[in-house]
Design an enzyme around this catalytic site. Structure first.
Site, PDB file in Angstrom:
ATOM      1  CG  ASN A 138      35.428  56.168 -19.917  1.00 41.81           C
ATOM      2  OD1 ASN A 138      35.386  56.770 -20.991  1.00 41.81           O
ATOM      3  ND2 ASN A 138      36.091  56.631 -18.870  1.00 41.81           N
ATOM      4  CD1 TRP A 139      34.037  52.222 -25.259  1.00 43.26           C
ATOM      5  CD2 TRP A 139      33.592  53.130 -27.260  1.00 43.26           C
ATOM      6  NE1 TRP A 139      33.107  51.424 -25.868  1.00 43.26           N
ATOM      7  CE2 TRP A 139      32.806  51.956 -27.102  1.00 43.26           C
ATOM      8  CE3 TRP A 139      33.466  53.864 -28.437  1.00 43.26           C
ATOM      9  CZ2 TRP A 139      31.923  51.509 -28.084  1.00 43.26           C
ATOM     10  CZ3 TRP A 139      32.582  53.418 -29.424  1.00 43.26           C
ATOM     11  CH2 TRP A 139      31.829  52.258 -29.245  1.00 43.26           C
ATOM     12  CE  LYS A 140      39.487  55.518 -19.149  1.00 42.95           C
ATOM     13  NZ  LYS A 140      40.517  55.296 -18.161  1.00 42.95           N
TER      14      LYS A 140
ATOM     15  CB  SER B 248      42.620  47.655 -13.279  1.00 47.09           C
ATOM     16  OG  SER B 248      43.535  48.692 -13.574  1.00 47.09           O
TER      17      SER B 248
ATOM     18  CD  GLU C  14      41.563  58.673 -17.700  1.00 49.25           C
ATOM     19  OE1 GLU C  14      40.752  58.879 -18.618  1.00 49.25           O
ATOM     20  OE2 GLU C  14      41.944  57.523 -17.370  1.00 49.25           O
TER      21      GLU C  14
ATOM     22  N   GLY D 281      37.165  50.808 -18.421  1.00 54.20           N
ATOM     23  CA  GLY D 281      37.927  51.571 -19.416  1.00 54.20           C
ATOM     24  C   GLY D 281      38.534  50.648 -20.449  1.00 54.20           C
ATOM     25  N   GLY D 282      39.828  50.341 -20.282  1.00 59.34           N
ATOM     26  CA  GLY D 282      40.578  49.569 -21.280  1.00 59.34           C
ATOM     27  C   GLY D 282      39.856  48.323 -21.775  1.00 59.34           C
TER      28      GLY D 282
ATOM     29  N   GLY E 244      43.609  52.227 -15.175  1.00 56.85           N
ATOM     30  CA  GLY E 244      44.569  52.008 -16.253  1.00 56.85           C
ATOM     31  C   GLY E 244      45.905  51.463 -15.782  1.00 56.85           C
TER      32      GLY E 244
ATOM     33  CG  HIS F  26      37.097  59.603 -15.738  1.00 58.29           C
ATOM     34  ND1 HIS F  26      38.464  59.613 -15.808  1.00 58.29           N
ATOM     35  CD2 HIS F  26      36.725  58.296 -15.768  1.00 58.29           C
ATOM     36  CE1 HIS F  26      38.900  58.356 -15.884  1.00 58.29           C
ATOM     37  NE2 HIS F  26      37.859  57.551 -15.864  1.00 58.29           N
TER      38      HIS F  26
ATOM     39  CD  GLU G  20      36.130  55.093 -12.706  1.00 57.19           C
ATOM     40  OE1 GLU G  20      35.831  54.111 -13.376  1.00 57.19           O
ATOM     41  OE2 GLU G  20      36.688  56.104 -13.180  1.00 57.19           O
TER      42      GLU G  20
HETATM   43  P1  PGA Z   1      40.348  51.194 -16.664  1.00 54.04           P
HETATM   44  O1  PGA Z   1      39.594  52.597 -16.602  1.00 54.04           O
HETATM   45  O2  PGA Z   1      39.298  50.120 -16.658  1.00 54.04           O
HETATM   46  O3  PGA Z   1      41.138  51.228 -17.952  1.00 54.04           O
HETATM   47  O4  PGA Z   1      41.234  51.115 -15.458  1.00 54.04           O
HETATM   48  C1  PGA Z   1      38.448  52.767 -15.824  1.00 54.04           C
HETATM   49  C2  PGA Z   1      37.918  54.175 -15.969  1.00 54.04           C
HETATM   50  O5  PGA Z   1      38.722  55.084 -16.134  1.00 54.04           O
HETATM   51  O6  PGA Z   1      36.700  54.405 -15.919  1.00 54.04           O
END
Ligand code: PGA
Length: 260
Positions: free
Chosen positions: A9-11, A216, A99, A237-238, A177, A97, A171
């Site tokens: 997930n590149w966000k 994470s 966020e 994500g990251g 994050g 998600h 999640e």
């Molecule tokens: P993260 O994000 O790996 O940066 O914690 C995961 C996600 O939001 O899907």
């Protein structure tokens, strides 16, 4: 056996040049891995879906979007529909998600998540439904109740006929994050609970639906997390923004499942 799935997930990250070079590096790296033993997916921002799809044509990496609107078309300025996403060649779309539930704009509630999930299926996309508790909910012992509620609400009037009609991503909000991943035991407990609840809601197909862990994930912790029997992959994500770390996670996941 459920097929391993690792999705990035590149966000709201990268620019076009960065997206293209990341894809090239991933494709080169995956050639060295037994990648047909896992579904590898990237979820770029909307505007990069078409150019990324072009680079992915004929390769083993699949495409996903990060969000969709629940109407197919109309006067909804700034929104993007399921059929539009499907037209890019994307197969997956992330729905609900954290966020979007907790951070962005008007905040999505469970009803909106349900509408989006149904719209995704209608467009022929596989929704990756994100569920997870906040830190306060975990600390007050509500984790499993929150997961039950979010899953039940998301699946109102949803029929699951095929395993690919749904992917779930557990999640925990406090892990996203933050650098603090759930322990493998915490992940396994949540996944077992989600599978049991999915069985209650949708029947035996629950055994074939993939449940990913997200929050994470790094190459260093991916092996332990993916080694859990009910963890069928990851939503990253990251660490999906750099080819080395994303490939490291794919490699660790394959090894943990005994597929390389
Ligand atoms: P993260 O994000 O790996 O940066 O914690 C995961 C996600 O939001 O899907």
């Amino acid at each position: 056996m459920r097929h391993l799935l690792v999705a990035g997930n590149w966000k709201m990250n990268l620019n076009l040049a960065g997206a293209e070079s990341l894809i090239r590096e991933l494709l080169a790296g995956l050639r060295e891995l037994p990648h047909n033993r896992a579904d590898v997916v990237v979820c770029p921002p909307f505007v990069y879906l078409f150019p990324v799809a072009q680079l992915l044509r004929g390769t083993s990496i699949q495409l996903g979007a990060q969000n969709l609107y629940f109407e197919a078309q109309g006067a909804f300025t700034g929104e993007v529909s399921g059929p539009m996403i499907a037209e890019t060649g994307a197969k997956y779309v992330i729905v609900g998600h954290s966020e979007r539930r907790h951070t962005i704009g008007h905040r999505e509630d469970d009803r909106m998540v349900n509408l989006k999930l149904r719209a995704a299926q209608q467009a022929g996309l596989t929704p990756i439904l994100c569920v997870g508790e906040t830190l306060a909910e975990r600390q007050s012992g509500q984790t499993l109740d929150v997961l039950t509620f979010q899953l039940t609400a998301a699946l109102v009037n949803v029929k699951l006929d095929r395993p690919d009609d749904l992917v779930i991503a557990y999640e925990p909000v406090w892990a996203i994050g933050t650098g603090h991943n759930a322990t493998p035991q915490q992940a396994q407990e949540a996944h077992v609970h989600l599978r049991r609840e999915l069985n209650r809601l949708a029947g035996p197909i629950a055994e074939s639906v993939r449940i990913l862990y997200g929050g994470s994930i790094k190459p260093e912790n991916a092996g332990e997390l993916m080694g859990q029997p009910d963890v069928d992959g990851g939503l990253v994500g990251g660490a999906s923004l750099k080819a080395a770390s994303f490939l490291g996670i794919v490699r660790a996941a394959l090894a943990a499942k005994g597929r390389c």
